[in-house]
Each structure stands twice: as structure tokens, then as C-alpha cells.
Scaffold this motif. Structure first.
Motif, short mmCIF file in Angstrom:
data_model
loop_
_atom_site.label_atom_id
_atom_site.label_comp_id
_atom_site.label_asym_id
_atom_site.label_seq_id
_atom_site.Cartn_x
_atom_site.Cartn_y
_atom_site.Cartn_z
N VAL A 97 0.85 -1.19 0.00
CA VAL A 97 0.00 0.00 0.00
C VAL A 97 0.89 1.24 0.00
O VAL A 97 1.72 1.42 0.90
CB VAL A 97 -0.94 0.03 1.22
N VAL A 98 0.71 2.08 -1.03
CA VAL A 98 1.51 3.30 -1.20
C VAL A 98 0.56 4.48 -1.34
O VAL A 98 -0.40 4.43 -2.10
CB VAL A 98 2.40 3.21 -2.46
N ARG A 114 7.73 -14.10 -8.79
CA ARG A 114 6.27 -14.19 -8.82
C ARG A 114 5.77 -15.63 -8.81
O ARG A 114 4.56 -15.87 -8.77
CB ARG A 114 5.74 -13.45 -10.05
N GLU A 115 6.69 -16.58 -8.83
CA GLU A 115 6.29 -17.97 -8.65
C GLU A 115 6.10 -18.30 -7.17
O GLU A 115 5.44 -19.28 -6.82
CB GLU A 115 7.35 -18.90 -9.25
N VAL A 116 6.68 -17.48 -6.32
CA VAL A 116 6.57 -17.69 -4.87
C VAL A 116 5.64 -16.66 -4.23
O VAL A 116 4.91 -16.98 -3.29
CB VAL A 116 7.96 -17.60 -4.21
N PHE A 117 5.63 -15.44 -4.78
CA PHE A 117 4.87 -14.34 -4.17
C PHE A 117 3.80 -13.82 -5.12
O PHE A 117 4.09 -13.49 -6.27
CB PHE A 117 5.82 -13.20 -3.77
N ASP A 118 2.57 -13.75 -4.61
CA ASP A 118 1.46 -13.14 -5.33
C ASP A 118 1.36 -11.70 -4.82
O ASP A 118 0.95 -11.47 -3.68
CB ASP A 118 0.18 -13.91 -5.05
N ILE A 119 1.76 -10.74 -5.66
CA ILE A 119 1.87 -9.35 -5.22
C ILE A 119 0.75 -8.51 -5.82
O ILE A 119 0.54 -8.50 -7.04
CB ILE A 119 3.22 -8.74 -5.64
N LYS A 120 0.03 -7.80 -4.96
CA LYS A 120 -0.91 -6.77 -5.41
C LYS A 120 -0.47 -5.46 -4.77
O LYS A 120 0.10 -5.44 -3.68
CB LYS A 120 -2.34 -7.10 -4.97
N THR A 121 -0.76 -4.35 -5.47
CA THR A 121 -0.41 -3.03 -4.95
C THR A 121 -1.65 -2.14 -4.94
O THR A 121 -2.39 -2.08 -5.93
CB THR A 121 0.68 -2.37 -5.80
N ILE A 122 -1.86 -1.45 -3.82
CA ILE A 122 -2.94 -0.48 -3.71
C ILE A 122 -2.33 0.92 -3.75
O ILE A 122 -1.39 1.22 -3.01
CB ILE A 122 -3.74 -0.66 -2.40
N LEU A 164 4.78 -3.30 -15.79
CA LEU A 164 5.56 -4.42 -15.25
C LEU A 164 4.70 -5.66 -15.04
O LEU A 164 5.11 -6.60 -14.36
CB LEU A 164 6.20 -3.99 -13.93
N ASN A 165 3.48 -5.63 -15.62
CA ASN A 165 2.51 -6.73 -15.45
C ASN A 165 2.16 -6.95 -13.99
O ASN A 165 1.89 -8.07 -13.56
CB ASN A 165 3.06 -8.03 -16.06
N GLY A 166 2.15 -5.87 -13.23
CA GLY A 166 1.78 -5.95 -11.83
C GLY A 166 0.29 -5.77 -11.63
O GLY A 166 -0.39 -5.15 -12.46
N GLN A 167 -0.22 -6.32 -10.55
CA GLN A 167 -1.63 -6.17 -10.20
C GLN A 167 -1.78 -4.91 -9.34
O GLN A 167 -1.14 -4.80 -8.29
CB GLN A 167 -2.11 -7.39 -9.41
N VAL A 168 -2.61 -3.99 -9.79
CA VAL A 168 -2.74 -2.72 -9.08
C VAL A 168 -4.20 -2.36 -8.90
O VAL A 168 -5.03 -2.59 -9.78
CB VAL A 168 -1.98 -1.59 -9.82
N VAL A 169 -4.52 -1.82 -7.73
CA VAL A 169 -5.88 -1.40 -7.39
C VAL A 169 -5.83 0.05 -6.93
O VAL A 169 -5.02 0.41 -6.07
CB VAL A 169 -6.47 -2.27 -6.26
N GLU A 170 -6.67 0.90 -7.52
CA GLU A 170 -6.76 2.28 -7.07
C GLU A 170 -7.83 2.40 -6.00
O GLU A 170 -8.92 1.85 -6.14
CB GLU A 170 -7.07 3.21 -8.24
N MET A 171 -7.50 3.14 -4.93
CA MET A 171 -8.39 3.25 -3.78
C MET A 171 -8.66 4.72 -3.48
O MET A 171 -7.73 5.54 -3.51
CB MET A 171 -7.74 2.58 -2.57
N PRO A 172 -9.90 5.09 -3.16
CA PRO A 172 -10.19 6.50 -2.83
C PRO A 172 -9.69 6.87 -1.43
O PRO A 172 -9.34 5.99 -0.63
CB PRO A 172 -11.72 6.55 -2.89
N HIS A 173 -9.65 8.18 -1.17
CA HIS A 173 -9.33 8.74 0.16
C HIS A 173 -7.90 8.46 0.62
O HIS A 173 -7.61 8.52 1.82
CB HIS A 173 -10.31 8.21 1.22
N MET A 174 -7.00 8.17 -0.30
CA MET A 174 -5.62 7.85 0.09
C MET A 174 -4.59 8.84 -0.43
O MET A 174 -3.42 8.78 -0.03
CB MET A 174 -5.24 6.47 -0.45
N ALA A 175 -4.98 9.75 -1.29
CA ALA A 175 -4.02 10.55 -2.03
C ALA A 175 -3.12 11.39 -1.13
O ALA A 175 -3.57 12.32 -0.46
CB ALA A 175 -4.75 11.47 -3.02
N ASP A 176 -1.85 11.00 -1.09
CA ASP A 176 -0.80 11.77 -0.41
C ASP A 176 -1.11 12.06 1.05
O ASP A 176 -0.73 13.11 1.60
CB ASP A 176 -0.54 13.10 -1.15
N GLN A 177 -1.80 11.14 1.69
CA GLN A 177 -2.01 11.29 3.12
C GLN A 177 -1.90 9.93 3.81
O GLN A 177 -2.27 8.91 3.25
CB GLN A 177 -3.36 11.94 3.43
N SER A 178 -1.39 9.96 5.01
CA SER A 178 -1.13 8.72 5.73
C SER A 178 -2.41 8.13 6.33
O SER A 178 -2.58 6.91 6.34
CB SER A 178 -0.11 8.96 6.83
#
Length: 369
Positions: free
Chosen positions: A7-8, A29-37, A51-65
Motif C-alpha cells: 500500500v503506497v 512471482r512464482e513464490v509471491f502473489d503481489i498486489k499493490t494499492i 511491469l505486469n503488476g496487479q494494481v488497485v486504485e483506492m479512494p481517500h488515500m491521495a498523499d495522506q497517511s
């Protein structure tokens, strides 16, 4: 398969984002299933997809912790996905949501150095929160580890994994000449480069002052300021006031720094605080000597007199003296560049960084089982 969700919070591609992209290039990626939010409309989205990565966009996260709405969305995502590990980067919301959702392992990577807390109560509260919400902390340098310990995280919870990068492509002399021509740089000009966000912490104003001093002796220099940020106009005004317009080039945001890094002679970082500097390491990968400030994790990358020169923070005179020493001595630049390349190969590759992190993931799973 070990399921890991990163999560970034970044909408732009900063240090954490570049770290993530380097990791995704190398992870098994044969050992780790990686998703990024990531936040909605983050610049990271397309780069991850490339990079053929799995990515999900999430609301209420932009540049804030932290945001309660983000906690709710992340909680629902973790309950559905059931990851083995949630690995967060500057996102408190994700740590809270992961613990609420019963995620087995929550990891927190610290990519920056915070000022020490002087308020005892605030420091205790922060320490309690960090310890409750993180099973493991990753520090990108030993200086960051010290910062985490000061914030109340026990040494036993912290693993130091220095940032690593992919080696940049090294261009031919003909290719370099063509790029210099595109930017209006003459063949006899020495090029100083700084690759950093245009923000106060990066200390650009001290470097610009240093260039003013240098031009008193050397006219054949150019300073490339690569990046964007809130201080762009302020720095441009400073350049104009100091009558340096003919010596300074503002490139704006550059997605791939390979071409410009190839044409510089001296790589500079003038930060007043720095966890570790990716642009210095990237420059080292193609043999660029550097001048850098003594702060945070920089001395773990730059060894005085071996692969570069170290100077105090906020000191334009010291910066100018160090840069001038390299301008005057082409053999010294070459030797330091060769040493920089060897040092990077040994300590700061993306491959090495990723293997170490994979071991952390595996060990957490072994302990759980």
C-alpha cells in the motif's frame, strides 16, 4: 504462494514509488502473489501495469497517511483478499485496516527521517501505535533505523535493507553528444546534475548559490535541475537574480532519467535531510562521481574520497569547493566514478534488495507456521 499487498499513498512517483517499481521488476512471482494499492489517479498505476503488476486504485488515500474512509475501504479489501502480509509505505490507514481485518503480518517500511520528538507524551503514544500496528519495520538505511528506534520501535523489530536500483543503460559517446546538443550544452562544458523534487528539504538553493561561486572561476559549466515541485518558481527567481540563466537548465519532470544522467559529469545531492538517495545510487551505476551532504543515510552510500565528496548541509561554499575539486581534476572524476560503479554493484542493486525482502517475508511465514 505467499500473498502480499503493498500500500503506497503517493500520487506522484517519489522514493517509495521508485522503490516499489524496482522491487516489482525483481520479485519472484512464482513464490509471491503481489498486489499493490495506490490512490486514485496515481502516476504509479500505469508504471505498475507496464511491469505486469496487479494494481488497485483506492479512494481517500491521495498523499495522506491516515483517513477513516480509507481505513474502511482497505478493511473491506483485506477481508476479501485475505493476504498473508500487508506491506505499507507511509500509510497508517493500511496498518490500522490490516490489524482490524486480522492480517497475519503487517510490515512498515520507513523511507524518510522524521525530526526527533521532544514531547515525551507524543513520543510514547507514537511508539505505542507503531508497535501495536507493525509486526516488522524495514529501514532503508542505518540512519533510518536509528530514527525508528528513537520513535520507540525496538531494535528486534527492525531490519535494515538498503534501497537498490536497476543499473541505468550506459550510452555511447555519440549518443551522449546528441543529447547534450538537444539541451543546448556545449561539448566543452562540465555538467553538474541534481535529480530531486524541488522542495526545501532537497537544498537546491544552496547548490544554486554554490554555482554562483563556481562561475567566478569556471564559465564552462551547466547545472541541470531535474524534477518538479513547489519551489520551482522560487528557484527560477533565484537563478535569475544571481544572473545564472545561461548556466542553469530546469528540465521539469522527467519520467526516465537515463538520458540526462548519462550526460552529467558530477552528480550532486544537497539535501538537508535524506534517508538514502536513489539518484546518487543510480548515477553510480553508470560511473558518476558525486558530491553529497552529510545527512541521514547518505554517508552509507558516499564514501569520502573514494566514490565522491561529502560536505556539511546548508553550506554553499563547501559545496562549491567540493564541486570545483572535481571540475579541476578529470582523472579524479574518472577514478571516483569507477569506484562508485563497483560500490553500487556490491551493495545497492535492486536484485539484492529484493532477495533480502523476500527472506523477511518467508521468515514471517515460517514463524507463523
Amino acid at each position: 504462494m505467499i500473498k502480499v499487498v503493498h500500500v503506497v499513498s503517493d500520487t506522484n512517483i517519489g522514493g517509495a514509488g521508485r522503490w516499489l517499481l524496482n522491487f516489482l521488476k525483481e520479485v519472484n512471482r512464482e513464490v509471491f502473489d503481489i498486489k499493490t494499492i495506490v490512490p486514485e489517479q496515481s502516476l504509479l498505476t500505469n508504471e505498475i501495469k507496464k511491469l505486469n503488476g496487479q494494481v488497485v486504485e483506492m479512494p481517500h488515500m491521495a498523499d495522506q497517511s491516515f483517513d477513516m474512509q480509507a481505513v474502511k475501504s482497505l478493511y473491506q479489501f483485506f477481508k476479501y483478499e485475505k493476504p498473508d502480509i500487508v506491506h505499507t509505505h507511509a500509510n497508517l490507514s493500511a496498518r490500522v485496516a490490516a490489524k482490524m481485518a486480522g492480517v497475519k503480518h503487517v510490515i512498515y517500511t520507513k523511507h524518510c527521517i522524521d525530526p526527533p520528538l521532544t514531547d515525551g507524551i507524543k513520543k510514547s503514544m507514537k511508539a505505542l501505535g507503531n508497535n501495536l500496528l507493525s509486526d516488522r519495520a524495514i529501514a532503508v538505511s542505518n540512519a533510518v533505523k536509528d530514527n525508528l528506534i528513537d520513535a520507540g520501535i525496538p531494535d528486534s523489530k527492525i531490519t535494515v535493507i538498503h534501497n537498490g536500483v536497476d543499473k541505468l543503460k550506459e550510452l555511447t559517446d555519440v549518443e551522449k553528444d546528441a543529447i547534450r546538443m538537444q539541451w543546448g550544452i556545449k561539448q566543452n562544458e562540465i555538467v553538474i546534475g541534481i535529480f530531486a523534487r524541488l522542495e526545501e528539504v532537497k537544498g537546491h538553493r544552496y547548490l544554486i548559490d554554490a554555482v554562483r561561486i563556481i562561475t567566478n572561476e569556471f564559465e564552462n559549466i551547466k547545472l541541470l535541475i531535474v524534477g518538479t515541485g513547489s519551489l520551482e518558481q522560487t528557484l527560477k527567481d533565484q537563478v535569475k537574480k544571481l544572473e545564472l540563466t545561461d548556466h542553469v537548465i530546469f528540465t521539469g519532470y522527467i519520467n526516465d532519467i537515463t538520458l540526462l544522467m548519462n550526460i552529467i559529469d558530477i552528480n550532486v545531492i544537497s539535501s538537508t535531510s535524506e534517508a538514502i538517495c536513489l539518484s546518487i545510487i543510480e548515477g553510480m551505476s553508470i560511473g558518476k562521481p558525486c558530491v553529497a551532504t552529510i545527512t541521514g543515510g547518505i554517508p552509507e552510500v558516499v564514501q569520502e574520497g573514494y566514490n565522491g565528496k561529502l560536505v556539511p548541509i546548508e553550506d554553499a561554499t563547501a559545496l562549491s569547493n567540493a564541486i570545483q575539486a572535481l571540475i579541476k581534476d578529470e582523472e579524479l572524476r574518472k577514478k571516483m566514478g569507477e569506484n562508485a560503479r563497483a560500490f553500487m554493484d556490491k551493495h545497492f542493486t535492486a536484485h539484492e534488495m529484493t532477495r533480502k525482502l523476500e527472506e523477511v517475508y518467508k521468515n514471517l511465514e515460517l514463524k507463523q507456521n
